[in-house]
Design a protein around this motif. Structure first.
Motif, PDB file in Angstrom:
ATOM      1  N   HIS A  39      -6.162  11.821 -26.120  1.00 56.23           N
ATOM      2  CA  HIS A  39      -6.247  13.144 -26.736  1.00 56.23           C
ATOM      3  C   HIS A  39      -7.218  13.072 -27.919  1.00 56.23           C
ATOM      4  N   ASN A  42      -6.858  14.873 -31.338  1.00 55.49           N
ATOM      5  CA  ASN A  42      -5.950  14.355 -32.362  1.00 55.49           C
ATOM      6  C   ASN A  42      -6.427  13.012 -32.916  1.00 55.49           C
ATOM      7  N   SER A  94      -0.189  11.926 -28.450  1.00 51.90           N
ATOM      8  CA  SER A  94      -0.859  12.450 -29.638  1.00 51.90           C
ATOM      9  C   SER A  94      -0.708  11.480 -30.797  1.00 51.90           C
ATOM     10  N   ASP A  96      -1.198  12.375 -33.863  1.00 54.74           N
ATOM     11  CA  ASP A  96      -0.802  13.123 -35.056  1.00 54.74           C
ATOM     12  C   ASP A  96       0.527  12.596 -35.594  1.00 54.74           C
ATOM     13  N   GLN A 129       2.175   8.302 -29.771  1.00 55.87           N
ATOM     14  CA  GLN A 129       3.283   9.211 -30.051  1.00 55.87           C
ATOM     15  C   GLN A 129       4.570   8.449 -30.324  1.00 55.87           C
TER      16      GLN A 129
END
Length: 212
Positions: A39, A42, A94, A96, A129
């Motif tokens: 991704h 991100n 992700s 993030d 993640q």
């Protein structure tokens, strides 16, 4: 609290990366390290640089004084023969920092290395993640910039653990330390000790990055 165990499995088709750099007759003493996020939206340049800087630090811990790798983002060099070693690092999920933990789920490995015929290959899978969910409680009180740095540091320690499987050619673990079979969230985000003046680290480590 212990989290994750190293998961060993065979992952096919890991050469499906974008090849775009123009051919150029040049030979390097540094290995090439290909960062491939699933991704990229991100995995912004500032975060990618933070991850590369932390990985560079881990590399120097394993091989003091040896050349640090050249980093490529989402692309790879056109000629593998130009480098003494090429290592692929794929980031799933992700990257993030999550604002809160999701509903309880079965823990997944934070990272893994494929073994073929009992030998590791130069491919590291990192579950961004799962790392974010694992360290969320430890970094929630931090400021955004501190959280980014802590996430990058946690990723680099998972990288270091998995790279040791490749470096040592083994699926076995140590009893303690970064190569233990399980790592605590406190260990993953713990600040590094001061860098010795003799340690030479680049300030801009992703100079050869491909466009996201």
């Amino acid at each position: 609290m212990k989290v994750s165990r190293c998961c060993l499995f065979v992952l096919g088709l890991f050469f499906l990366l974008t090849v775009s750099f123009p051919a150029r007759a040049q030979h390097y003493t540094q290995p090439a390290l290909i960062l491939k996020p699933d991704h990229p939206e991100n995995f912004k340049p500032a975060f990618a640089n933070a991850v590369a800087t932390e990985i560079q630090q881990r590399w120097q811990e394993l091989s003091p004084g040896h050349p640090s790798p050249l980093f490529y983002l989402s692309q790879m060099p056109s000629a593998a023969s130009d480098f003494p070693e090429i290592l692929f690092v794929r980031f799933t999920g992700s990257c993030d920092i999550l604002p809160q933990l999701p509903p309880p789920h079965a823990p997944r490995p934070l990272g893994s290395v494929p073994f073929v015929n009992g030998e590791p290959i130069n491919y590291i899978l990192i579950d961004c993640q799962e790392i974010a969910q694992t360290i969320n409680d430890a970094i929630a009180p931090m400021k955004p910039a501190e959280r980014m740095d802590a996430m990058a540091r946690a990723i680099s320690r998972v990288f270091q653990h998995e790279y040791l499987h490749i470096h040592r050619h083994t699926a076995h673990h140590d009893e303690t330390g970064v190569f233990a079979s399980a790592l605590s969230r406190r260990f993953l985000v713990a600040p590094d000790p001061p860098v010795a003046p003799t340690a030479m680290l680049s300030t801009a480590v992703i100079e050869t990055a491909g466009a996201l």
